[in-house]
Design an enzyme around this catalytic site. Sequence first.
Site, PDB file in Angstrom:
ATOM      1  N   HIS A  65       0.826  -1.215   0.000  1.00 43.07           N
ATOM      2  CA  HIS A  65       0.000   0.000   0.000  1.00 43.07           C
ATOM      3  C   HIS A  65       0.856   1.258   0.000  1.00 43.07           C
ATOM      4  O   HIS A  65       1.870   1.355   0.666  1.00 43.07           O
ATOM      5  CB  HIS A  65      -1.047  -0.016   1.117  1.00 43.07           C
ATOM      6  CG  HIS A  65      -0.557   0.015   2.533  1.00 43.07           C
ATOM      7  ND1 HIS A  65      -0.322   1.188   3.197  1.00 43.07           N
ATOM      8  CD2 HIS A  65      -0.307  -0.968   3.414  1.00 43.07           C
ATOM      9  CE1 HIS A  65       0.047   0.915   4.447  1.00 43.07           C
ATOM     10  NE2 HIS A  65       0.081  -0.381   4.595  1.00 43.07           N
ATOM     11  N   ASP A 180       5.761   1.625   6.736  1.00 40.88           N
ATOM     12  CA  ASP A 180       4.404   1.108   6.577  1.00 40.88           C
ATOM     13  C   ASP A 180       3.685   1.981   5.552  1.00 40.88           C
ATOM     14  O   ASP A 180       3.107   3.015   5.927  1.00 40.88           O
ATOM     15  CB  ASP A 180       3.701   1.120   7.935  1.00 40.88           C
ATOM     16  CG  ASP A 180       2.332   0.489   7.902  1.00 40.88           C
ATOM     17  OD1 ASP A 180       1.937  -0.027   6.844  1.00 40.88           O
ATOM     18  OD2 ASP A 180       1.650   0.521   8.940  1.00 40.88           O
ATOM     19  N   GLU A 212      -5.141   1.866   2.454  1.00 44.32           N
ATOM     20  CA  GLU A 212      -5.082   0.660   3.300  1.00 44.32           C
ATOM     21  C   GLU A 212      -5.301   1.017   4.754  1.00 44.32           C
ATOM     22  O   GLU A 212      -5.977   0.310   5.493  1.00 44.32           O
ATOM     23  CB  GLU A 212      -3.722  -0.029   3.113  1.00 44.32           C
ATOM     24  CG  GLU A 212      -3.620  -1.405   3.770  1.00 44.32           C
ATOM     25  CD  GLU A 212      -3.150  -1.403   5.213  1.00 44.32           C
ATOM     26  OE1 GLU A 212      -3.161  -2.472   5.843  1.00 44.32           O
ATOM     27  OE2 GLU A 212      -2.790  -0.338   5.760  1.00 44.32           O
ATOM     28  N   GLU A 213      -4.714   2.142   5.159  1.00 41.78           N
ATOM     29  CA  GLU A 213      -4.719   2.488   6.589  1.00 41.78           C
ATOM     30  C   GLU A 213      -6.093   2.874   7.115  1.00 41.78           C
ATOM     31  O   GLU A 213      -6.282   3.021   8.309  1.00 41.78           O
ATOM     32  CB  GLU A 213      -3.718   3.623   6.851  1.00 41.78           C
ATOM     33  CG  GLU A 213      -2.257   3.257   6.585  1.00 41.78           C
ATOM     34  CD  GLU A 213      -1.683   2.275   7.604  1.00 41.78           C
ATOM     35  OE1 GLU A 213      -2.395   1.910   8.561  1.00 41.78           O
ATOM     36  OE2 GLU A 213      -0.521   1.878   7.434  1.00 41.78           O
ATOM     37  N   ASP A 235       3.657  -6.150   3.555  1.00 39.29           N
ATOM     38  CA  ASP A 235       3.401  -5.056   4.486  1.00 39.29           C
ATOM     39  C   ASP A 235       4.441  -5.129   5.605  1.00 39.29           C
ATOM     40  O   ASP A 235       5.404  -5.904   5.519  1.00 39.29           O
ATOM     41  CB  ASP A 235       1.973  -5.182   5.049  1.00 39.29           C
ATOM     42  CG  ASP A 235       1.361  -3.826   5.393  1.00 39.29           C
ATOM     43  OD1 ASP A 235       2.110  -2.951   5.894  1.00 39.29           O
ATOM     44  OD2 ASP A 235       0.160  -3.643   5.184  1.00 39.29           O
ATOM     45  N   HIS A 320       3.686   3.161  12.954  1.00 41.56           N
ATOM     46  CA  HIS A 320       2.688   4.205  13.221  1.00 41.56           C
ATOM     47  C   HIS A 320       3.259   5.280  14.154  1.00 41.56           C
ATOM     48  O   HIS A 320       2.615   5.719  15.116  1.00 41.56           O
ATOM     49  CB  HIS A 320       1.353   3.611  13.732  1.00 41.56           C
ATOM     50  CG  HIS A 320       0.593   2.898  12.645  1.00 41.56           C
ATOM     51  ND1 HIS A 320      -0.771   2.753  12.648  1.00 41.56           N
ATOM     52  CD2 HIS A 320       1.026   2.333  11.507  1.00 41.56           C
ATOM     53  CE1 HIS A 320      -1.138   2.100  11.538  1.00 41.56           C
ATOM     54  NE2 HIS A 320      -0.057   1.832  10.848  1.00 41.56           N
TER      55      HIS A 320
END
Length: 356
Positions: A65, A180, A212-213, A235, A320
């Site tokens: 992604h 990510d 995606e997130e 991922d 994140h």
Amino acid sequence: MVDLEMLKELSELDGISGRESYVRKYVRKKFSELGIEDVTRDGLGSVVGRLVGDEKGPKIILSGHMDEIGLMVTKITDEGFLKFQPVGGWWSHVLLAQEFTVTTSEGKKYRAVTGAKAPHLLSPEEREKTVNVDDMFLDIGVESREEAEGLGIRIGDMAVPARTFATLANPKYLLGKAWDDRIGVAVFLEVMRRLKEDGHPNVIFGVGSVQEEVGLRGAKTSGQMVNPDIAFAIDVTAAKDTPKTDNSLKLGQGPAILVYDSSLIAHVALRERVLAIAKEEGIPVQLDFLKRGGTDAGAISLVHSGVPSLPICIPARYIHSHVSVIHQDDYENAVKLLVAVIKKLDRETVNAIIFD
Ligand code: ZN
């Protein structure tokens, strides 16, 4: 050997969910450098490059992604501060007193910081609590709303962590924002580069997916469009090798094969096939699971009549946040594993996996 320049460039591109255009342009440029001319996109903006080894062979998706977590401006206060909506899963602890880049709709970029009270100004009760995200704001260093608007800042603009790529003390440890999932994008690009040279008995669709997130949205639409026989999501997953973890998933010990996450129970026959190939080829892998969170594989597994799907994940520390850390060997081994696996996925093998 490892194209660190590409990793650096990908990690430094700005693109929250729904605002992936810089990454999309980059992926298109890389496809063109690779000589992949059959490039399409779905209606949400996922970009799909098609690489044919055998036109009659099974269709295989490699999805990474393009979006990263970030913030979306929701209000400009009279004093010129920007209120925001977090996009993707943020933890309030890692949001305060951080630098961000705000991008306007015209593509102008401004440095911003998330404001935080100085400890001198906190009451004893406030010190014990975490700050509510709704109370946070971005400070771009202006006097008023008019000044902010004059710079082109508007509701809906994106803000992403401001962070440049760096190698750490041991240069195989790579620090950056947005691993990510820009590392997943790098993996499918590199896999396609190698398979274009070597040949493969199938048709590969490299998918830079969007959104995606915020719920695997681009994987759903691009998966529907491609209608693959097999899918791999590439991922990151949370490493468990820092103090106060159980040391069950370590950086540098190989990519993780996720057997379970909240979006997918990995297809058993596909998983076993991949593990067997890893063993034959002497490529280290780690088995892991995620209690919360999913990958593109979850969404692709449910298109049409269902697709055997598997997430192959690079272990990453501090995902994140502004400062995720990955290990170069895990990237290289994920590439090697996928190259070896895809070379063996002809029509017969894929039928054996599907009809096990
Ligand atoms: Zn991800």
